[in-house]
Write a protein that holds these residues in place. Structure first.
Motif, PDB file in Angstrom:
ATOM      1  N   ARG A  49      27.897  49.890  33.252  1.00 57.58           N
ATOM      2  CA  ARG A  49      26.833  49.311  32.228  1.00 57.58           C
ATOM      3  C   ARG A  49      26.816  50.444  31.528  1.00 57.58           C
ATOM      4  NH1 ARG A  49      23.856  44.530  33.364  1.00 57.58           N
ATOM      5  NH2 ARG A  49      22.139  45.458  31.724  1.00 57.58           N
ATOM      6  N   THR A  50      26.940  51.643  32.051  1.00 58.77           N
ATOM      7  CA  THR A  50      27.143  53.110  31.509  1.00 58.77           C
ATOM      8  C   THR A  50      27.329  53.400  30.916  1.00 58.77           C
ATOM      9  OG1 THR A  50      25.523  54.393  33.139  1.00 58.77           O
ATOM     10  CG2 THR A  50      26.407  55.057  31.922  1.00 58.77           C
ATOM     11  N   ALA A  51      29.105  52.729  31.301  1.00 59.55           N
ATOM     12  CA  ALA A  51      30.225  53.539  30.238  1.00 59.55           C
ATOM     13  C   ALA A  51      30.252  52.168  29.038  1.00 59.55           C
ATOM     14  CB  ALA A  51      31.266  52.521  31.016  1.00 59.55           C
ATOM     15  N   SER A  52      29.754  51.633  28.846  1.00 58.86           N
ATOM     16  CA  SER A  52      29.610  50.089  28.225  1.00 58.86           C
ATOM     17  C   SER A  52      28.552  50.984  26.626  1.00 58.86           C
ATOM     18  CB  SER A  52      29.304  48.364  28.056  1.00 58.86           C
ATOM     19  OG  SER A  52      30.280  48.272  29.318  1.00 58.86           O
ATOM     20  N   ALA A  53      27.270  50.848  27.370  1.00 56.76           N
ATOM     21  CA  ALA A  53      26.850  51.638  26.400  1.00 56.76           C
ATOM     22  C   ALA A  53      27.192  52.776  25.556  1.00 56.76           C
ATOM     23  CB  ALA A  53      25.228  52.267  27.437  1.00 56.76           C
ATOM     24  N   ARG A  54      28.267  53.673  25.954  1.00 61.42           N
ATOM     25  CA  ARG A  54      28.309  54.708  26.046  1.00 61.42           C
ATOM     26  C   ARG A  54      29.929  54.614  25.294  1.00 61.42           C
ATOM     27  NH1 ARG A  54      26.072  59.564  27.623  1.00 61.42           N
ATOM     28  NH2 ARG A  54      27.219  61.126  27.236  1.00 61.42           N
ATOM     29  N   ASN A  55      30.007  53.211  25.104  1.00 59.84           N
ATOM     30  CA  ASN A  55      31.251  52.525  24.237  1.00 59.84           C
ATOM     31  C   ASN A  55      32.339  53.364  24.822  1.00 59.84           C
ATOM     32  OD1 ASN A  55      29.980  51.508  22.153  1.00 59.84           O
ATOM     33  ND2 ASN A  55      30.022  52.613  21.224  1.00 59.84           N
ATOM     34  N   LEU A  56      32.448  53.702  25.972  1.00 60.59           N
ATOM     35  CA  LEU A  56      33.127  54.408  27.515  1.00 60.59           C
ATOM     36  C   LEU A  56      34.673  52.657  27.952  1.00 60.59           C
ATOM     37  CD1 LEU A  56      34.889  56.425  28.414  1.00 60.59           C
ATOM     38  CD2 LEU A  56      33.495  56.288  29.994  1.00 60.59           C
ATOM     39  N   GLY A  57      35.967  53.106  27.369  1.00 62.82           N
ATOM     40  CA  GLY A  57      36.278  51.468  27.819  1.00 62.82           C
ATOM     41  C   GLY A  57      36.474  51.553  29.348  1.00 62.82           C
ATOM     42  N   LEU A  58      36.681  50.708  29.585  1.00 64.46           N
ATOM     43  CA  LEU A  58      37.499  50.673  31.691  1.00 64.46           C
ATOM     44  C   LEU A  58      38.315  49.410  31.377  1.00 64.46           C
ATOM     45  CD1 LEU A  58      33.826  49.853  32.613  1.00 64.46           C
ATOM     46  CD2 LEU A  58      34.929  52.079  32.536  1.00 64.46           C
ATOM     47  N   SER A  59      39.357  50.018  32.418  1.00 62.29           N
ATOM     48  CA  SER A  59      40.773  49.113  32.138  1.00 62.29           C
ATOM     49  C   SER A  59      40.715  48.340  33.675  1.00 62.29           C
ATOM     50  CB  SER A  59      41.533  50.623  32.328  1.00 62.29           C
ATOM     51  OG  SER A  59      42.725  49.742  33.113  1.00 62.29           O
ATOM     52  N   ARG A  60      40.115  49.161  34.861  1.00 57.82           N
ATOM     53  CA  ARG A  60      40.191  48.178  35.893  1.00 57.82           C
ATOM     54  C   ARG A  60      38.953  49.104  37.105  1.00 57.82           C
ATOM     55  NH1 ARG A  60      45.244  48.147  34.261  1.00 57.82           N
ATOM     56  NH2 ARG A  60      46.382  47.074  34.797  1.00 57.82           N
ATOM     57  N   ALA A  61      38.655  47.659  37.620  1.00 56.04           N
ATOM     58  CA  ALA A  61      37.594  48.019  38.836  1.00 56.04           C
ATOM     59  C   ALA A  61      37.644  47.633  40.356  1.00 56.04           C
ATOM     60  CB  ALA A  61      35.930  48.519  38.001  1.00 56.04           C
ATOM     61  N   ILE A  62      37.619  48.395  41.061  1.00 52.10           N
ATOM     62  CA  ILE A  62      38.084  48.087  42.793  1.00 52.10           C
ATOM     63  C   ILE A  62      36.838  48.349  43.110  1.00 52.10           C
ATOM     64  CG2 ILE A  62      38.547  47.709  44.726  1.00 52.10           C
ATOM     65  CD1 ILE A  62      41.568  48.666  42.865  1.00 52.10           C
ATOM     66  N   ALA A  63      35.723  47.673  44.181  1.00 56.22           N
ATOM     67  CA  ALA A  63      34.382  47.738  44.643  1.00 56.22           C
ATOM     68  C   ALA A  63      35.221  47.173  46.192  1.00 56.22           C
ATOM     69  CB  ALA A  63      33.649  46.475  44.071  1.00 56.22           C
ATOM     70  N   VAL A  64      35.418  48.040  47.172  1.00 52.40           N
ATOM     71  CA  VAL A  64      36.143  48.231  47.846  1.00 52.40           C
ATOM     72  C   VAL A  64      34.959  48.028  49.656  1.00 52.40           C
ATOM     73  CG1 VAL A  64      38.220  49.868  47.335  1.00 52.40           C
ATOM     74  CG2 VAL A  64      35.827  50.907  48.378  1.00 52.40           C
ATOM     75  N   GLY A  65      33.546  47.784  48.929  1.00 53.49           N
ATOM     76  CA  GLY A  65      32.130  47.071  50.295  1.00 53.49           C
ATOM     77  C   GLY A  65      32.880  48.474  51.405  1.00 53.49           C
ATOM     78  N   ASN A  66      33.036  48.641  51.971  1.00 52.60           N
ATOM     79  CA  ASN A  66      32.759  49.596  53.643  1.00 52.60           C
ATOM     80  C   ASN A  66      33.705  50.228  53.588  1.00 52.60           C
ATOM     81  OD1 ASN A  66      30.791  48.239  53.995  1.00 52.60           O
ATOM     82  ND2 ASN A  66      31.101  47.975  56.535  1.00 52.60           N
ATOM     83  N   GLY A  67      34.946  49.788  52.442  1.00 53.27           N
ATOM     84  CA  GLY A  67      36.063  50.589  52.592  1.00 53.27           C
ATOM     85  C   GLY A  67      36.696  50.821  53.961  1.00 53.27           C
ATOM     86  N   ARG A  68      36.947  50.190  55.009  1.00 50.80           N
ATOM     87  CA  ARG A  68      37.283  50.470  56.439  1.00 50.80           C
ATOM     88  C   ARG A  68      38.724  49.640  56.270  1.00 50.80           C
ATOM     89  NH1 ARG A  68      32.373  51.227  58.853  1.00 50.80           N
ATOM     90  NH2 ARG A  68      31.470  52.876  58.111  1.00 50.80           N
ATOM     91  N   VAL A  69      39.301  48.926  55.739  1.00 49.72           N
ATOM     92  CA  VAL A  69      40.419  48.460  55.731  1.00 49.72           C
ATOM     93  C   VAL A  69      40.998  49.123  54.642  1.00 49.72           C
ATOM     94  CG1 VAL A  69      42.244  46.546  55.517  1.00 49.72           C
ATOM     95  CG2 VAL A  69      39.753  46.426  56.476  1.00 49.72           C
ATOM     96  N   THR A  70      40.796  48.700  53.105  1.00 51.08           N
ATOM     97  CA  THR A  70      41.806  49.502  52.338  1.00 51.08           C
ATOM     98  C   THR A  70      40.182  50.463  51.741  1.00 51.08           C
ATOM     99  OG1 THR A  70      42.269  47.656  51.442  1.00 51.08           O
ATOM    100  CG2 THR A  70      42.605  49.171  49.601  1.00 51.08           C
TER     101      THR A  70
END
Lengths: 488, 207
Positions: free
Chosen positions: A181-202
C-alpha cells in the motif's frame, strides 16, 4: 564451483507462474477462500482452479473434489486453508509435485508444535526428486506477480498495483499489505511479492535470491524476523553481487542481549543484532532500520536508475541556510559523516559562493542563490570531486518548489548531479504532505529530514558496494563506520 | 586452573598453526620452582600472569612492568598465594595499539571471527567487526583496515585471523566454544605481531 545466480532458483520463481491452482479446504462460506479465488480470477488467472473440500464433494456439491488425489493434471500452486496437523497431512498426501505450497494457517511452532514445521521441511526436501518444493508458510499471506497478473494472495492489497521493478519478500503477512500500500501510494511499481510466513521451509533469503534472477526486477526488499543460518545472508549477497542488483534488508526482533560476562570477549559481544547486521553488510546487503525505509530505499535506487558513481562521499548542499544544520544533525543520527572536500573543491566552492561560507560540507548555497547559475556552480564544484558520489540538495521553500525561481534551483542542482553520473536526493527538511507525487527526473525526492537522511544512507551504501575501493582511506572510512555501528 | 578455560602452553599448542609470535615464557609451577625460573628470566621489565583465570586483568591476575628480580619474586609469591599456580613470566613488549582477534561459535552453530581494538576495555570500547567464517583474505584485510592504516600490519592481522578461524572450523568435535587473543600487538618496530594473551574457552563453558 560456479557462483550461484538468481537463475539457479528457478523452482522458486516458478511458483509465481503456475499453470493451475489447487485450493485445499475451500469453502464458499469462508471469506479467506472466496477472497483468494476472486482475486485470482479478477487479475486474469485463466488456468484451472481445483477446489478441494471433502465434505462438500461427498454431498455431491458441484465443483468440489474430495482430495488432491482426485485432481487430474497439474496441481500447480497448492493453497492449504487448514491449520496445524491437518495442513501437514494434506501436504504429505499430495500425489504429485506441485509448483509450490502456501499454508495460510497457524498451529505450528507458535502453538507449541515445531515438529510440524520439521515435517514440512522433510517433505519439501525429500518427497520428490530434484529441487526442493517451495513451501511458503505457515502463516503466509501468499504471493503475487504483476508481470503476469498472478495474484494468489489473501493480503489486503490496493485495488490496483502498478507494475514495476521492486520485488518484496516478507515474513510478515501484514507487512506485505503495508509495504504494498505504501509503494502504491508513492507510485512505486511492484514486480513480485512473496510472503514466506515463518520461512522455515523456504526462507525469505532464498526467495529473495530467486527474485533477483527475474529480468524485470531491479531491487529486492526483504523483511525478516529470523536468520536461521548466517550463511543464508552470505548466499543472498553473493547472488546480489552476481546479478548486480541491490537487496535492502530489514530485520525485525533481533536481540540486543549480550552473552554472560563469564564468557569470552568474542562471545560476549556477539549479540544477534551486531552479528547479523555485520554479516549482512559484509555480504553486500544494504541494511535498513524500518519497513518504511525499505520503500524509501527502493524508491531512491529506482529513481536514480541504480547509477554507480565512483565516489562514495555524501555532500549536502543547501539552498537555505538554517536547514542544512538541521539536516546535518539528522544525517549524523543516521551514521553519515559529511567529509570535508578536497582543497581544490573548497577553492571552487569558495569562488561560487563569493567566499562567504565557513563550512564546506554542508555548504550553504544561500550567498550564490541571487546569481544566475550560482546553484549550478556550487553543485558542479562538488561533482568534480571524485571522492563524492551522493549529493543531497536541500530545497529552499520546500517541495514542490513554490516558485519558478525555486524550481530552477532544483533543476540546476539535478542537472549537475546527473551530468556527473552521481546519485542525488532533493529534499525538504520539514515533512510536507502536500508534496504529493512531485518528482524530478533522474533523482529521488525526500519529505523531511528523516527520509532525506535514510535515502542518503542507503544510496551511500549502494555506492560503496559498487565503487572500486581506491585507497586505504576508503577502506578505513567504510570499516570504521562499520565497527562503531551498533544498530542497523 | 578453571577446567573450562585453557591458557598458557596448552593454548600455544592448540594455536601453533596461527602465524603469530609469542613472547618467550617462563612457567612457574610451584613455589619451589621460583629460584630456577627467575634464573631463566633474561631481561626486565616483565609481565607476571596467573594462569587459568578467564579475565585475568579484571581479576588482578596480571602485573606489568615488574622491574627487577626482587619485585619478580614478590609478585610470584603474591600470585601463588592468591591465585595459585602455574604463573607465567614474559618479557614486557613495548607497543602501541592493542588489538583483539577472536573466534566464537554463534547460536546457529556457525563460526564467527572478530577483530577490533582490544586490551582490558575491549567490551567498553566496543570497536569490533564480526565476519562469518570461512572468510576470504580480502574480506579479512578490509575489516582489519578499520583499525590500522599500515598495510603490512593489516595483512598480518588478517592472516592470523584467518588461521584462527581455521582452528575453529577444523574443530569437528566442537570442543572449542570461543578463542580470544587479547591483546595482540606489534613490537616497537611494528614488524612482528605478538599475542600477549590467549585463551581457549571450551564449549561447555558457554552459558
Amino acid at each position: 564451483m560456479a557462483e550461484m545466480t538468481g537463475k539457479d532458483l528457478d523452482y522458486i520463481r516458478a511458483t509465481l507462474r503456475p499453470s493451475a491452482v489447487t485450493i485445499v479446504g475451500y469453502s464458499p462460506d469462508s471469506a479467506g477462500s472466496t477472497n483468494l479465488l476472486q482475486r485470482l480470477r479478477r487479475n486474469g488467472f485463466t488456468g484451472p482452479v481445483h477446489l478441494i473440500n471433502r465434505r462438500r464433494a461427498e454431498r455431491g456439491e458441484s465443483g468440489f473434489l474430495p482430495s488432491a488425489r482426485a485432481v487430474r493434471g497439474d496441481l500447480g500452486m497448492v493453497y492449504v486453508l487448514l491449520e496445524g496437523p491437518a495442513a501437514v497431512q494434506v501436504v504429505q498426501d499430495l500425489p504429485r509435485r506441485p509448483a509450490g505450497v502456501v499454508i495460510f494457517g497457524a498451529g505450528f511452532t507458535e502453538s507449541g508444535r515445531p515438529d510440524l514445521e520439521a515435517e514440512l521441511v522433510t517433505w519439501a526436501n525429500g518427497a520428490f526428486d530434484g529441487s526442493p518444493v517451495p513451501v511458503y508458510g505457515p502463516q503466509s499471506m501468499g504471493i503475487f506477480s504483476t508481470a503476469n497478473g498472478f495474484f494468489g494472495t489473501n493480503a489486503i492489497l490496493p485495488e490496483r498495483i502498478e507494475q514495476g521493478e521492486v520485488a518484496i519478500v516478507t515474513q510478515s503477512g501484514s507487512l506485505l499489505c503495508t509495504i504494498s500500500r505504501t509503494a502504491s501510494a508513492r507510485n512505486l511499481g511492484l514486480s513480485r511479492a512473496i510472503a514466506v510466513g515463518n520461512g522455515r521451509v523456504t526462507s525469505a533469503f532464498d526467495a529473495a535470491a530467486a527474485l533477483l534472477g527475474e529480468a524485470d526486477v531491479s531491487v529486492v526488499v526483504v523483511y525478516a524476523e529470523a536468520v536461521p543460518e548466517l550463511a543464508l545472508l552470505r548466499n543472498l549477497g553473493q547472488v546480489a553481487r552476481v546479478e548486480q542488483k541491490p537487496v535492502l534488508l530489514c530485520l525485525g526482533g533481533v536481540s540486543l542481549a549480550g552473552r554472560a560476562a563469564a564468557y569470552s570477549h568474542t562471545g560476549a559481544m556477539a549479540t544477534e543484532e551486531r552479528v547479523v547486521g555485520a554479516v549482512a553488510r559484509h555480504s553486500g546487503l544494504i541494511t535498513v532500520r524500518s519497513p518504511e525505509e525499505l520503500i524509501w530505499g527502493a524508491e531512491a535506487l529506482i529513481d536514480n536508475a541504480l547509477r554507480t558513481p565512483e565516489g562514495t562521499g555524501v555532500a549536502l548542499i543547501g539552498f537555505t541556510g538554517g536547514g542544512v544544520i538541521v539536516v546535518a544533525d539528522e544525517l549524523a543520527r543516521h551514521g553519515i559523516d559529511l567529509t570535508v572536500p578536497s582543497t581544490d573543491t573548497v577553492d571552487r566552492i569558495r569562488l561560487a559562493v563569493d567566499g562567504h561560507n565557513t563550512t564546506w560540507n554542508p555548504v550553504d548555497g544561500g550567498p550564490a542563490l541571487g546569481r544566475p547559475g550560482g546553484v549550478s556552480e556550487i553543485t558542479r564544484a562538488y561533482v568534480a570531486d571524485p571522492g563524492f558520489g551522493v549529493y543531497l540538495g536541500l530545497a529552499g521553500g520546500g517541495l514542490p518548489p513554490p516558485t519558478r525561481v525555486h524550481e530552477l534551483q532544483v533543476e540546476a542542482f539535478a542537472q549537475a548531479v546527473l551530468d556527473g553520473g552521481a546519485l542525488g536526493v532533493v529534499g525538504s527538511y520539514v515533512p510536507d504532505e502536500s508534496t504529493g507525487a512531485w518528482k524530478i527526473a533522474g533523482l529521488t525526492t525526500a519529505r523531511g529530514g528523516n527520509e532525506l537522511a535514510a535515502k542518503a544512507r542507503i544510496l551511500r551504501d549502494w555506492s560503496r558496494l559498487n565503487s572500486p575501493l581506491r585507497s586505504v582511506q576508503d577502506l578505513q572510512d567504510q570499516a570504521s563506520e562499520e565497527s562503531c555501528q551498533v544498530t542497523f | 586452573m578453571s577446567g573450562n578455560v585453557l591458557s598458557g602452553t596448552e593454548v600455544r599448542s592448540i594455536l601453533g598453526g596461527v602465524p603469530i609470535a609469542w613472547p618467550a615464557a617462563v612457567v612457574i609451577k610451584s613455589l619451589g620452582d621460583i629460584g630456577q625460573a627467575i634464573n631463566d628470566v633474561r631481561s626486565f621489565p616483565v609481565v607476571v600472569k596467573a594462569e587459568g583465570l578467564a579475565h585475568r586483568h579484571a581479576s588482578g591476575g596480571v602485573w606489568t612492568g615488574v622491574r627487577d628480580r626482587d619485585a619478580l619474586v614478590a609478585s610470584v609469591r603474591a600470585f601463588g598465594l592468591h591465585f595459585g599456580f602455574p604463573i607465567t613470566v614474559t618479557p614486557y613488549l613495548q607497543h602501541n595499539t592493542e588489538y583483539i582477534l577472536g573466534v566464537t561459535r554463534y547460536q546457529t552453530g556457525e563460526c564467527l571471527a572478530m577483530v577490533g581494538i582490544g586490551g582490558t576495555a575491549v567490551e567498553a570500547r566496543d570497536q569490533t567487526i564480526y565476519l562469518l567464517l570461512p572468510v576470504a583474505r580480502r574480506e579479512a584485510v578490509q575489516a582489519v583496515l578499520a583499525f590500522t592504516s599500515e598495510m603490512h600490519q593489516a595483512g598480518q592481522l588478517a592472516d592470523a585471523m584467518i588461521a584462527l578461524g581455521e582452528v575453529m572450523v577444523a574443530d569437528g568435535h566442537k570442543r572449542y566454544g570461543s578463542i580470544d587473543l587479547n591483546p595482540v600487538v606489534f613490537d616497537e618496530g611494528g614488524g612482528t605481531l605478538y599475542a600477549l594473551d590467549a585463551k581457549v574457552f571450551l564449549a561447555d563453558s558457554v552459558p
